[in-house]
Design a protein around this motif. Structure first.
Motif, PDB file in Angstrom:
ATOM      1  N   THR A   6       0.815  -1.225   0.000  1.00  0.00           N
ATOM      2  CA  THR A   6       0.000   0.000   0.000  1.00  0.00           C
ATOM      3  C   THR A   6       0.844   1.269   0.000  1.00  0.00           C
ATOM      4  O   THR A   6       0.353   2.339  -0.362  1.00  0.00           O
ATOM      5  CB  THR A   6      -0.942   0.033   1.221  1.00  0.00           C
ATOM      6  N   LYS A   7       2.111   1.168   0.390  1.00  0.00           N
ATOM      7  CA  LYS A   7       2.973   2.354   0.441  1.00  0.00           C
ATOM      8  C   LYS A   7       3.854   2.487  -0.802  1.00  0.00           C
ATOM      9  O   LYS A   7       3.989   3.574  -1.360  1.00  0.00           O
ATOM     10  CB  LYS A   7       3.857   2.296   1.693  1.00  0.00           C
ATOM     11  N   LYS A   8       4.436   1.376  -1.237  1.00  0.00           N
ATOM     12  CA  LYS A   8       5.367   1.421  -2.357  1.00  0.00           C
ATOM     13  C   LYS A   8       4.740   1.014  -3.679  1.00  0.00           C
ATOM     14  O   LYS A   8       5.333   1.214  -4.743  1.00  0.00           O
ATOM     15  CB  LYS A   8       6.568   0.512  -2.065  1.00  0.00           C
ATOM     16  N   GLY A   9       3.536   0.414  -3.638  1.00  0.00           N
ATOM     17  CA  GLY A   9       2.924  -0.104  -4.849  1.00  0.00           C
ATOM     18  C   GLY A   9       3.499  -1.455  -5.216  1.00  0.00           C
ATOM     19  O   GLY A   9       4.437  -1.949  -4.575  1.00  0.00           O
ATOM     20  N   GLY A  10       2.957  -2.066  -6.238  1.00  0.00           N
ATOM     21  CA  GLY A  10       3.429  -3.379  -6.654  1.00  0.00           C
ATOM     22  C   GLY A  10       2.834  -4.492  -5.815  1.00  0.00           C
ATOM     23  O   GLY A  10       2.497  -4.296  -4.647  1.00  0.00           O
TER      24      GLY A  10
END
Length: 298
Positions: free
Chosen positions: A117-121
């Motif tokens: 949720t913070k870095k994506g992927g």
């Protein structure tokens, strides 16, 4: 002795009560007259809002998308928020399911697997049309998390649910052109899979899942939640639902605020369920996600 008899009686009541409730829920689902719409291209949308605490003694909002597995007019596919991601990129996109679906010209879609949720992927393997976008981020020295032990695979437009392994990196053996590792697995070969006894499993949340039926259909299912109008389901209840919908194999996808169902040309950007991230029972509470499961026109 009296204490033993009391405990035995309480256990019997508990078991009998649980059985009675299950029997009632079977009848509720059996007698449900689903609101049904033919979307064309062999796709069918079904919806029902269970009120007055009809199902599992709770209010439930369930949406189902159906297609035959051998549907020659559509293409089963995965979509990503950053399909053109380069391995050198450190910033990953998160986009709403409806936006990824619309950009991909999808007919219908649901949100996909779990993501950072913070870095994506994605936190598990995502491979789309032969290109690996994400690999597992779990600790190989620890037991695999439930969401890393099964997958949805697509090869030559054949979609399937596969059971993985408890050993790390089992997914590297998968050879299909598109792969979404997710979970936990709910049903496999018509048998219930064991579920962990924890809050994620036992508590009611919005849920998204996919299943393959005994009549060779694929169902994409969303369960709304976190609202008095729709309380969501535990994974045990979701398993019960899929089994009573005739599913042979069923797999859990990301849920909670991610749970979204999209249908092309519908109002509210195509969102037909009631995503919960805005804490309102409307169509505008979508959470941005990393990937989706969709059906495209062929």
């Amino acid at each position: 002795m009296k204490k033993y008899l009391l405990l035995l009686t309480c256990s019997f009541i508990s078991i009998f009560g649980s059985y009675s409730q299950s029997k009632k829920d079977v009848e509720v689902l059996k007698n449900t007259i689903w609101k049904t719409e033919n979307l064309g291209n062999g796709l069918v949308w079904q919806y029902f809002h269970f009120q007055q605490k009809e199902l599992f003694e709770s209010n439930q909002s369930i949406h189902i998308l159906k297609s035959k597995l051998k549907n020659k007019t559509v293409k089963f596919a995965l979509g990503s928020a950053d399909i053109h991601h380069k391995e050198s990129d450190t910033t990953r996109k998160l986009l709403k399911t409806s936006l990824i679906a619309a950009t991909s010209n999808a007919l219908v879609a649901v949100n996909g697997g779990f993501f950072n949720t913070k870095k994506g992927g994605a936190v598990d393997l995502i491979k789309i049309d032969g290109k690996v976008l994400d690999t597992a981020t779990y600790n190989p020295r620890k037991a695999l998390p439930d969401h890393s032990r099964s997958a949805i695979v697509i090869h030559r437009n054949k979609i399937a649910i596969v059971k993985g392994d408890t050993l790390p990196f089992w997914e590297r053996k998968l050879s299909e052109e598109s792969i979404m590792v997710t979970g936990p697995l709910l049903l496999f070969d018509d048998k219930e899979e064991p579920l962990k006894n924890n809050a994620f499993t036992n508590n009611r949340h919005p849920r998204t899942c996919a299943c393959i039926t005994k009549t060779k259909e694929i169902l994409l299912i969303t369960i709304d939640g976190r609202n008095t109008e729709a309380q969501g389901m535990s994974l045990q209840e979701l398993t019960f639902l899929t089994k009573n919908l005739g599913c042979k194999n069923a797999i859990n996808l990301d849920g909670g605020g991610s749970t979204t169902m999209y249908i092309k040309n519908k109002p509210d950007h195509g969102v037909v369920n009631f995503p919960s991230d805005n804490k309102l029972f409307d169509h505008f509470g979508e959470r941005s996600v990393s990937n989706i499961l969709m059906i495209l026109p062929k």
